[in-house]
Design an enzyme around this catalytic site. Structure first.
Site, PDB file in Angstrom:
ATOM      1  N   ARG A  81      -6.276  15.331-140.615  1.00  0.00           N
ATOM      2  CA  ARG A  81      -5.909  15.012-139.299  1.00  0.00           C
ATOM      3  C   ARG A  81      -5.177  16.616-138.704  1.00  0.00           C
ATOM      4  O   ARG A  81      -4.944  17.331-139.610  1.00  0.00           O
ATOM      5  CB  ARG A  81      -4.906  14.094-139.108  1.00  0.00           C
ATOM      6  CG  ARG A  81      -5.530  12.751-139.640  1.00  0.00           C
ATOM      7  CD  ARG A  81      -6.748  12.309-138.624  1.00  0.00           C
ATOM      8  NE  ARG A  81      -7.224  10.961-138.941  1.00  0.00           N
ATOM      9  CZ  ARG A  81      -6.671   9.755-138.359  1.00  0.00           C
ATOM     10  NH1 ARG A  81      -5.734   9.824-137.771  1.00  0.00           N
ATOM     11  NH2 ARG A  81      -7.275   8.491-138.976  1.00  0.00           N
TER      12      ARG A  81
ATOM     13  N   ASP B 291      -6.790  17.431-120.581  1.00  0.00           N
ATOM     14  CA  ASP B 291      -5.773  16.721-119.876  1.00  0.00           C
ATOM     15  C   ASP B 291      -6.060  16.613-118.285  1.00  0.00           C
ATOM     16  O   ASP B 291      -5.323  15.837-117.737  1.00  0.00           O
ATOM     17  CB  ASP B 291      -4.080  17.335-119.781  1.00  0.00           C
ATOM     18  CG  ASP B 291      -3.741  17.014-121.098  1.00  0.00           C
ATOM     19  OD1 ASP B 291      -3.990  16.046-122.006  1.00  0.00           O
ATOM     20  OD2 ASP B 291      -2.364  17.422-121.481  1.00  0.00           O
TER      21      ASP B 291
ATOM     22  N   ASN C  40       4.637  19.386-121.226  1.00  0.00           N
ATOM     23  CA  ASN C  40       4.074  20.080-122.549  1.00  0.00           C
ATOM     24  C   ASN C  40       4.790  21.362-122.856  1.00  0.00           C
ATOM     25  O   ASN C  40       4.667  21.749-124.061  1.00  0.00           O
ATOM     26  CB  ASN C  40       2.610  19.932-122.268  1.00  0.00           C
ATOM     27  CG  ASN C  40       1.957  18.951-122.307  1.00  0.00           C
ATOM     28  OD1 ASN C  40       2.314  17.896-122.745  1.00  0.00           O
ATOM     29  ND2 ASN C  40       0.634  19.068-121.973  1.00  0.00           N
TER      30      ASN C  40
ATOM     31  N   ARG D 285       5.295   8.628-118.268  1.00  0.00           N
ATOM     32  CA  ARG D 285       5.437   9.500-119.295  1.00  0.00           C
ATOM     33  C   ARG D 285       5.026  11.074-118.987  1.00  0.00           C
ATOM     34  O   ARG D 285       5.533  12.053-119.640  1.00  0.00           O
ATOM     35  CB  ARG D 285       4.644   9.146-120.296  1.00  0.00           C
ATOM     36  CG  ARG D 285       4.992   7.969-121.237  1.00  0.00           C
ATOM     37  CD  ARG D 285       4.159   7.786-122.566  1.00  0.00           C
ATOM     38  NE  ARG D 285       4.205   8.910-123.530  1.00  0.00           N
ATOM     39  CZ  ARG D 285       3.028   9.342-124.200  1.00  0.00           C
ATOM     40  NH1 ARG D 285       2.037   8.550-124.241  1.00  0.00           N
ATOM     41  NH2 ARG D 285       3.297  10.431-125.100  1.00  0.00           N
TER      42      ARG D 285
ATOM     43  N   CYS E 240      -1.740   8.799-137.566  1.00  0.00           N
ATOM     44  CA  CYS E 240      -2.009   9.687-138.359  1.00  0.00           C
ATOM     45  C   CYS E 240      -1.934   9.544-139.972  1.00  0.00           C
ATOM     46  O   CYS E 240      -1.087   8.666-140.443  1.00  0.00           O
ATOM     47  CB  CYS E 240      -1.086  11.002-138.185  1.00  0.00           C
ATOM     48  SG  CYS E 240      -1.613  11.845-136.715  1.00  0.00           S
TER      49      CYS E 240
ATOM     50  N   ARG F 155       3.985  11.840-129.684  1.00  0.00           N
ATOM     51  CA  ARG F 155       3.654  12.731-130.734  1.00  0.00           C
ATOM     52  C   ARG F 155       4.385  13.931-130.744  1.00  0.00           C
ATOM     53  O   ARG F 155       4.559  14.801-131.853  1.00  0.00           O
ATOM     54  CB  ARG F 155       2.173  12.929-130.528  1.00  0.00           C
ATOM     55  CG  ARG F 155       1.225  11.946-131.211  1.00  0.00           C
ATOM     56  CD  ARG F 155      -0.230  12.323-131.038  1.00  0.00           C
ATOM     57  NE  ARG F 155      -0.426  13.462-132.079  1.00  0.00           N
ATOM     58  CZ  ARG F 155      -0.938  13.266-133.264  1.00  0.00           C
ATOM     59  NH1 ARG F 155      -1.074  12.187-133.712  1.00  0.00           N
ATOM     60  NH2 ARG F 155      -0.899  14.223-134.117  1.00  0.00           N
TER      61      ARG F 155
END
Length: 417
Positions: free
Chosen positions: A121, A304, A23, A396, A116, A92
């Site tokens: 949003r 997470d 991230n 991922r 989205c 995303r």
């Protein structure tokens, strides 16, 4: 599709090194677009998401070379401020190119993330902030088309947003004047991006109220190296796995300051944790005690690690509750944990977990990155065999997770199909 076969139960012992933060590195990769140059990112995890981001950068005109866990990114010839749906819809974080595109090219065409809409949003935070900075924005065929010379202004987010904070920071470094972001995200990944941009030549700092101040029209460096921070979510996953399976595990390449709430919760549940500068050791000998969590923005408990904590609490000596305040519908792992024998009920965004003494192996299915991690943890603890399908999700977010668990003595095998 590949799957994991886990033979349980397992006890974990030994040491491993935690990789770079997914991230954190994804916005760093897009930040390289802001100024034409050559940048070396070290401690990069080799994941489906980092490879996808590399492909997106190459579509923009960059060159990306990978040497083990270092990415050499040359953005001197970038000339296409365009991010197509087929990439943005799978990740995303691809939306992070919006700020760098506007910063460098003063125009952008970026697909809306999958699922989205133009309405209320989280993506709205990005759009409204750019419009306030002077961008002209239209939605055409599912794409955000933006253009205009940006000007510094005061941005106030209704809710703290990591993605919007990162995008506006990157957009503002080339804006005319000063931009102030109020209610900005406090996550370590945002501070990592701030440090990267400042190393590049930007002028960004936090004031005493944790607002982010960006002085625009920066003078940038053409090349430098930068080390990505350790992944606090990967570290937390292995800590929770040790608490569940019992044993003693040392994690190297961690920043304990980024894990304070997780450490506190694990100690409350009965684990013993010894902290050093860049490592920590967790030891677990007994069945965990029940501990409630509420997921919150940093420095609160991270969403997470919600699924992983649920796996741990499924065998706790008593009942516990988990409230997810970040993603209120992030509970697809419950049905899969129940297949292993967990006793969990859900009411809105509140899960009640009644701990059981044992879990039984079964066939289960990954539904997202962190849900996959919870199933691996539960499978390592469970009696007999657990088979986890659709593990492309876990690829991922975790680099060779099965190899790291194997180093700790776990019986986990990837079956390729």
């Amino acid at each position: 599709m590949d799957k994991f076969l886990i033979k349980g139960p397992n006890r974990l012992n030994g040491s491993i090194s935690i990789g770079g933060a997914k991230n954190a590195v994804l916005p760093l990769m897009t930040a390289c677009i802001i100024h034409p140059g050559k940048y070396i990112l070290n401690n990069v995890p080799i994941l489906r998401d980092t490879i996808t981001m590399a492909k997106l950068l190459e579509m923009v005109g960059a060159q990306v070379e990978i040497y083990k866990n270092s990415f050499l990114i040359n953005t001197k010839n970038c000339n296409k401020p365009y991010a197509p749906y087929d990439l943005v819809s799978t990740m995303r974080a691809s939306f992070y190119v919006l700020g760098p595109f506007m910063s460098r090219f003063k125009e952008a065409q970026v697909s809306l993330p999958g699922g989205c809409a133009w309405g209320p949003r989280p993506v709205d935070f990005h759009i409204k902030a750019l419009e306030k900075m002077g961008a002209q924005i239209n939605l055409t065929d599912g794409y955000i088309k933006a253009s205009g010379r940006l000007k510094g202004t005061n941005i106030i987010f209704d809710k703290s947003s990591v993605g919007a904070t990162g995008n506006i920071m990157m957009a503002a470094v080339n804006a005319k004047g000063t931009t102030k972001i109020e209610n900005s995200a406090l996550e370590p990944e945002i501070d990592c991006l701030m440090n990267f941009l400042n190393t590049m030549g930007a002028n960004i700092n936090r004031d005493s109220n944790n607002n982010i101040i960006i002085k625009g029209e920066s003078k940038f460096r053409d090349n430098f190296e930068f080390d990505v921070i350790p992944d606090r979510i990967e570290a937390g996953t292995f800590m929770i796995a040790t608490a569940m399976c019992k044993g003693k595990v040392k994690l190297n390449n961690v920043n304990p300051n980024h894990l304070s709430i997780v450490i506190d919760k694990l100690i409350q549940s009965g684990s013993n944790i010894v902290i050093n500068n860049n490592s920590l050791t967790i030891e677990s000998k007994n069945r965990p005690k029940p501990v409630d969590i509420d997921t919150l923005i940093y420095p609160g408990y991270p969403t997470d690690l919600q699924a992983q904590w649920m796996a741990l609490m499924s065998i706790a000596n008593g009942s516990s509750k988990i409230i997810d305040n970040i993603y209120t519908d992030r509970f697809t792992h419950i049905a899969e944990l129940e297949r292993l024998g967990a006793n969990i009920s859900l009411n809105s965004n509140i899960a009640t977990i009644n701990g059981v003494k044992s879990l039984k192996g079964a066939q289960v299915m990954s539904t997202d990155i962190r849900a996959s991690a919870s199933l691996v943890i539960a499978g390592l603890f469970a009696d007999k065999d657990t088979e986890i399908s659709r593990i492309y999700h876990i690829d991922r977010g975790y680099e060779n997770i099965e190899n790291k668990f194997s180093k700790l003595g776990a019986k986990i095998t990837r079956i390729k199909k």
